[in-house]
Structures are given as C-alpha cells and as structure tokens.
Scaffold this active site. Structure first.
Site, PDB file in Angstrom:
ATOM      1  N   ASP A 125       0.838  -1.017  -0.219  1.00 13.49           N
ATOM      2  CA  ASP A 125      -0.094   0.112  -0.021  1.00 13.49           C
ATOM      3  C   ASP A 125       0.732   1.369   0.004  1.00 13.49           C
ATOM      4  O   ASP A 125       2.080   1.373  -0.534  1.00 13.49           O
ATOM      5  CB  ASP A 125      -0.977  -0.170   1.015  1.00 13.49           C
ATOM      6  CG  ASP A 125      -2.379   0.728   0.864  1.00 13.49           C
ATOM      7  OD1 ASP A 125      -2.234   1.811   1.000  1.00 13.49           O
ATOM      8  OD2 ASP A 125      -3.386   0.031   0.634  1.00 13.49           O
ATOM      9  N   ASP A 126       0.501   2.348   0.695  1.00 11.58           N
ATOM     10  CA  ASP A 126       1.158   3.728   0.571  1.00 11.58           C
ATOM     11  C   ASP A 126       2.328   3.576   1.202  1.00 11.58           C
ATOM     12  O   ASP A 126       2.786   2.663   2.213  1.00 11.58           O
ATOM     13  CB  ASP A 126       0.118   4.479   1.288  1.00 11.58           C
ATOM     14  CG  ASP A 126       0.340   6.132   0.935  1.00 11.58           C
ATOM     15  OD1 ASP A 126       1.273   6.359   0.015  1.00 11.58           O
ATOM     16  OD2 ASP A 126      -0.422   6.937   1.298  1.00 11.58           O
ATOM     17  N   LYS A 169      -3.628  -0.551  -6.613  1.00 11.56           N
ATOM     18  CA  LYS A 169      -4.744   0.086  -6.079  1.00 11.56           C
ATOM     19  C   LYS A 169      -4.483   1.622  -6.210  1.00 11.56           C
ATOM     20  O   LYS A 169      -3.291   2.043  -6.028  1.00 11.56           O
ATOM     21  CB  LYS A 169      -4.649  -0.432  -5.002  1.00 11.56           C
ATOM     22  CG  LYS A 169      -5.458   0.498  -3.785  1.00 11.56           C
ATOM     23  CD  LYS A 169      -5.441  -0.001  -2.283  1.00 11.56           C
ATOM     24  CE  LYS A 169      -6.024   0.922  -1.359  1.00 11.56           C
ATOM     25  NZ  LYS A 169      -6.066   0.515   0.124  1.00 11.56           N
ATOM     26  N   ASP A 179      -5.691   5.284  -5.521  1.00 11.60           N
ATOM     27  CA  ASP A 179      -6.449   6.037  -4.328  1.00 11.60           C
ATOM     28  C   ASP A 179      -6.923   7.434  -4.723  1.00 11.60           C
ATOM     29  O   ASP A 179      -6.885   7.782  -6.002  1.00 11.60           O
ATOM     30  CB  ASP A 179      -5.514   6.119  -3.007  1.00 11.60           C
ATOM     31  CG  ASP A 179      -6.204   6.169  -1.736  1.00 11.60           C
ATOM     32  OD1 ASP A 179      -7.384   6.372  -1.695  1.00 11.60           O
ATOM     33  OD2 ASP A 179      -5.539   5.892  -0.919  1.00 11.60           O
ATOM     34  N   ARG A 218     -13.689   0.592  -4.558  1.00 14.33           N
ATOM     35  CA  ARG A 218     -14.147   0.541  -3.512  1.00 14.33           C
ATOM     36  C   ARG A 218     -15.433   1.383  -3.107  1.00 14.33           C
ATOM     37  O   ARG A 218     -15.599   2.358  -4.050  1.00 14.33           O
ATOM     38  CB  ARG A 218     -13.220   1.615  -2.292  1.00 14.33           C
ATOM     39  CG  ARG A 218     -12.174   0.530  -2.045  1.00 14.33           C
ATOM     40  CD  ARG A 218     -11.931   0.254  -0.607  1.00 14.33           C
ATOM     41  NE  ARG A 218     -12.432   0.963   0.303  1.00 14.33           N
ATOM     42  CZ  ARG A 218     -11.307   1.765   0.818  1.00 14.33           C
ATOM     43  NH1 ARG A 218      -9.908   1.448   0.684  1.00 14.33           N
ATOM     44  NH2 ARG A 218     -11.515   2.826   1.623  1.00 14.33           N
ATOM     45  N   ASP A 259     -13.001   4.120   4.794  1.00 10.86           N
ATOM     46  CA  ASP A 259     -12.068   3.014   5.276  1.00 10.86           C
ATOM     47  C   ASP A 259     -12.740   2.333   6.353  1.00 10.86           C
ATOM     48  O   ASP A 259     -13.297   2.770   6.998  1.00 10.86           O
ATOM     49  CB  ASP A 259     -10.694   3.563   5.761  1.00 10.86           C
ATOM     50  CG  ASP A 259      -9.673   3.960   4.647  1.00 10.86           C
ATOM     51  OD1 ASP A 259     -10.173   3.993   3.525  1.00 10.86           O
ATOM     52  OD2 ASP A 259      -8.631   4.255   4.871  1.00 10.86           O
TER      53      ASP A 259
END
Ligand code: GAL
Length: 470
Positions: A53-54, A128, A130, A186, A190
């Site tokens: 992820d990030d 992914k 965002d 999504r 979150d």
C-alpha cells in the site's frame, strides 16, 4: 478495458499491509509475509496477490519518473516482484489519482503514463489507485471517471496485464462506471476493526441511503454491508464492489464477528485481501481465513452476489442503539443456492425463513418453481479447521496438506464445485421441501449462519456462466 482484461474473473484474493501496518512497509515485510502465506497454505486456498500500500515512494526524478524509497526497498521493486513470482504470487502496488497520496507521498495525477511504465518495468501485476489530493477534480461521475480512466489507459498502453483496483471510497457513483475501466472499486470510506459501532468519521449517518456515499474512515462491518445492499448487482466477473480489506485477526472483534465479516465479504463477492500482520498469525485467525467452503462462495464462477431479502430492526439494541437481523440469498454454481442469516442484534436469535422467501426473486408469493423443489442444506462453517490442526501448520507441520487439504492451485474452485468436491460443501445439516418448507436457525449474537442448498429435483442451472467462464 479493465473489465475484459481477463483478470478478476472471480474477486481477487491476497494480502495488503495497510490495515495492520500502515506506513511501516519494507522489503522484508513483503518477503516475510509471502513466506507465511505460502507455508500456512493460504496461497493455495487462493490468496495470491501480495499488495504493497502507501508509503513506498521516494522522490520524483527530474525526468518525471517516480523512485522508490531505497532504504525501505534496498534491492528495488523488480527484485521483490521476481521473488514473489518465484513463490507463485503476483505483486500489487499503490498510488493515488492525486497530487499526493493519502500519506503525502508523490501521487500519480498527470504522471499516469510514466508511472504505469515504471510499474510495468518492475513486474507489477496489480495497482490500487487511491483518491487523496485530487486537486478538486471530483464532484461528478464524468470528472472522476476521466481522472481514473487516465491511469486505466496508461496501464493498457504498457501492454502488461495489471489488475486495476479503484479506491475512490464510493464517491461520484463509482459503482455506475467502475466496471468500464477497472476490476474493482471501493464503495465506502475506510473500514475499521469494529462490527457495528457508528462513528462520525464514517460520514454517512444512514448507510441505507444509496446517495449517501462519501469518504471517511472508521466504517464498521455493518455500515459497509448496509451501504452495498442497494447495488450488489453491480459486481460481476471482471469487476467487483470492493468492501475494503479484511480486519479478520486484527483483535478488535470477537471470533463470531470475524466469521460474520468474512462470510459476508465472500457472499457479497468483495475482493478478499487479508489486512492482518501475518507474521503474528494465530491459529484461530487461520481457521477463518482458510475455510475452503466459504472461499468457494467468493470464488464461485457464476460471480453473482447475494441480495438481501429481509432486514428487521425490531430486535434488541446495543449501547450504540444498533441492532438488526438480515437474510441474504443468491445462486451458486452449478445450481445451488446460498442463504446467509446475519444476526446483528444484541442477543442470540432464532431466525426462520422458508422456500417462498428464499426464492422470492425467482417469483413472488411462492410462484417460483424452486420453492417446490427438495433441497439439502449444508452448513459452510461446520467443517472449520480445528485450532490444534492450525497450530500445527503454523509450527511447520505440513502433514495436513498431504492429506488432501483443498488446493486451488492444483484444482480450480470451478472444477471442484462442478463435481461437488466435499471439501467445498460443508456439512449436511437439514432438508427442506414442499412438505417442510421452513428453515429455522439459531444464530449467535453478532454472527452468521451460512448454508449452501443443493437442489435434488434434477432441474438444470437457473443461470448460465458467461462466455469467458465456460
Ligand atoms: C486511504 C485508503 C486506504 C489506504 C490509505 C493509504 O485513502 O482508503 O485503504 O490505502 O489511503 O494512505
């Protein structure tokens, strides 16, 4: 176009570091986690994407290309993807359709082509993408579509096959266009490690309002389930509603709550990305994540989500004022039916349904032919792995795998389901038919009962596989 790029024909499965580790990412983390996935058998029940992820980014160079952080990733991204590929995994990475990522590293907005080229050259199989720091480029589906489509096109232009996973938190009706450019999207802010506690940071106060989709954090399991209910049908082979990564094993919920969370994510055809730190995997967590009879629901080749047929608030409420029960149902390959009883009331409940209600979508008031059939009922959690067995696995004893434990890298879920492999069927617990059409179950507080129904009438499948699944 992503939805026909051949990927995510069933919801993607794997692991992502964000829920448990946030920015604490490194080469060792990815390689150590992959080892656990492999040795615990999780890869072989289907968790084959390892997603970073990030917080991996370094600076963007004067040439416009992004660098990775060389302290966290001393041997570089290509090294990691090579190692993962050698272990039979696929490699996922993360960026944001914004000036910066959510953790304030370099984003990809207006750098899509060069960033996609970097990912391709690093052997990346999954992105992914965002939504932070989008520079005001949101507010209508078209503006958001364009911003995300830029990366979709850039990925396609590299010629490398990459699963494209949108993470715009459900804004701008992404469920109406996600399918045309991505493999998953999504649908909420979150997730957090709580079953049903409402939190103002998860900005929709009424998750049942389909227009109330807004960013945020601290969205509970029940909040997300209620958000997706009006558009479960938007997911299908190639593109899925993403209910966010799993919290199973994180410690904030009871075992029953994690069983409910995992079951619903499988039944709703969400991607299944483990979010726990697997270097501290416990036997109990393993026995939830590795249940092949439940994973077979997620990986069903027909790819049809359950839909809700009952929601009843007239039950005992908890200290948050929350309490409800729900029944969900939908078809399974080849001609089975899934029924899930979800008890979010503040006490154990006996929940009763019957064949007319289960098949209401096939015909009202009992007119569906299926409500006249005979059905065997299989409990999909009755065969859950014994914790002592799971402990042995985590201690390196691989005997269980030699004794015919289900291995989807050898036999696909589709093939195994087609011949009714008993490892995917659970345990037969009841029978219903026109003479006894009722199904009545005791469901513990904050848990589910999940049943596969087998049609004994000899009728053919109600739904056909799409061309690519044949
Ligand atoms: C959020 C996203 C999370 C995680 C995080 C990273 O926007 O929804 O899943 O990726 O950013 O900063």
């Amino acid at each position: 176009m992503a939805h026909n790029n051949g990927l995510a024909r069933t919801p993607q499965m794997g692991w992502n570091n964000w829920n448990s580790l946030g920015c604490d990412v490194s080469q060792d983390l990815l390689l150590d986690t992959s080892k656990v996935l492999l040795e615990s058998g999780l890869r072989d029940v289907g968790y084959n994407y390892v997603v970073l992820d990030d917080c991996w980014q370094g600076e963007r160079g004067a040439d416009g290309y992004i660098n990775y952080n060389k302290e966290k990733f001393p041997k570089g991204m290509k090294y990691i993807s090579d190692e993962l590929h050698d272990m039979g995994f696929k490699y996922g990475m993360y960026s944001s359709a914004g000036e910066m990522t959510c953790a304030r590293f370099e984003g990809s907005l207006d750098h899509e082509v060069k960033d996609a080229e970097s990912y391709a050259s690093w052997g990346v199989d999954y992105l992914k993408y965002d939504n932070c720091f989008h520079m005001g480029r949101f507010g209508t589906p078209k503006i958001t579509f364009d911003r995300y489509n830029a990366m979709s096109q850039a990925i396609n232009a590299t010629g490398r096959s990459m699963l494209y996973s949108l993470c715009n938190w459900g804004e701008d009706y992404v469920h109406t266009f996600g399918m045309s450019i991505a493999n998953s999207w999504r649908i909420s802010g979150d997730i957090y490690d709580h079953f049903n506690r409402p939190d103002d940071l998860c900005s929709c106060t009424d998750p049942r309002d389909p227009h109330c989709v807004a960013p945020g954090t601290h969205c509970s399991i029940m909040n997300i389930i209620n958000k997706v209910a009006p558009y479960v049908d938007r997911g299908s082979p190639g593109g899925w509603n993403d209910l966010d990564m799993l919290e199973v094993g994180q410690g904030g919920m009871t075992d029953n709550e994690y069983v409910a969370h995992f079951s619903m994510w499988a039944a709703l055809k969400s991607p299944l990305l483990i979010g726990a730190d697997l270097r501290e995997l416990t036997p109990r967590t393993l026995t939830i994540l590795n249940n092949p009879a439940v994973i077979a629901v997620s990986q069903d080749p027909m790819g049809r989500s359950v839909a809700r047929i009952r929601q009843d608030f007239n039950v005992k409420k908890d200290r948050y004022g929350q309490g409800e029960i729900q029944i969900w149902t939908g078809p399974l390959y080849p001609n089975d039916q899934l029924v899930v009883f979800l008890n979010a009331a503040d006490e154990e409940m006996t929940i009763t349904t019957d064949l007319n209600e289960i098949f209401v979508h096939e015909g009202p008031e009992g007119s569906a032919p299926h409500s006249k059939h005979e059905w065997d009922i299989y409990d999909l959690w009755a065969d859950r792995m014994d914790e002592r067995q799971a402990e042995k696995i985590l201690n390196g004893d691989t005997q269980v795998f030699q004794k015919g434990w289900f291995n989807s890298t050898e036999t696909s879920y589709k093939d195994a389901l087609g011949r009714r492999d008993e490892r995917l069927m659970g345990v037969k617990v009841a029978h219903v038919g026109p003479a006894q059409p009722e199904l009545s179950v005791i469901v513990p507080r904050h848990s589910v009962k999940m049943f596969r129904m087998q049609d004994l009438s000899g009728a053919g499948p109600r739904y056909l596989l799409s061309k690519q699944e044949l």
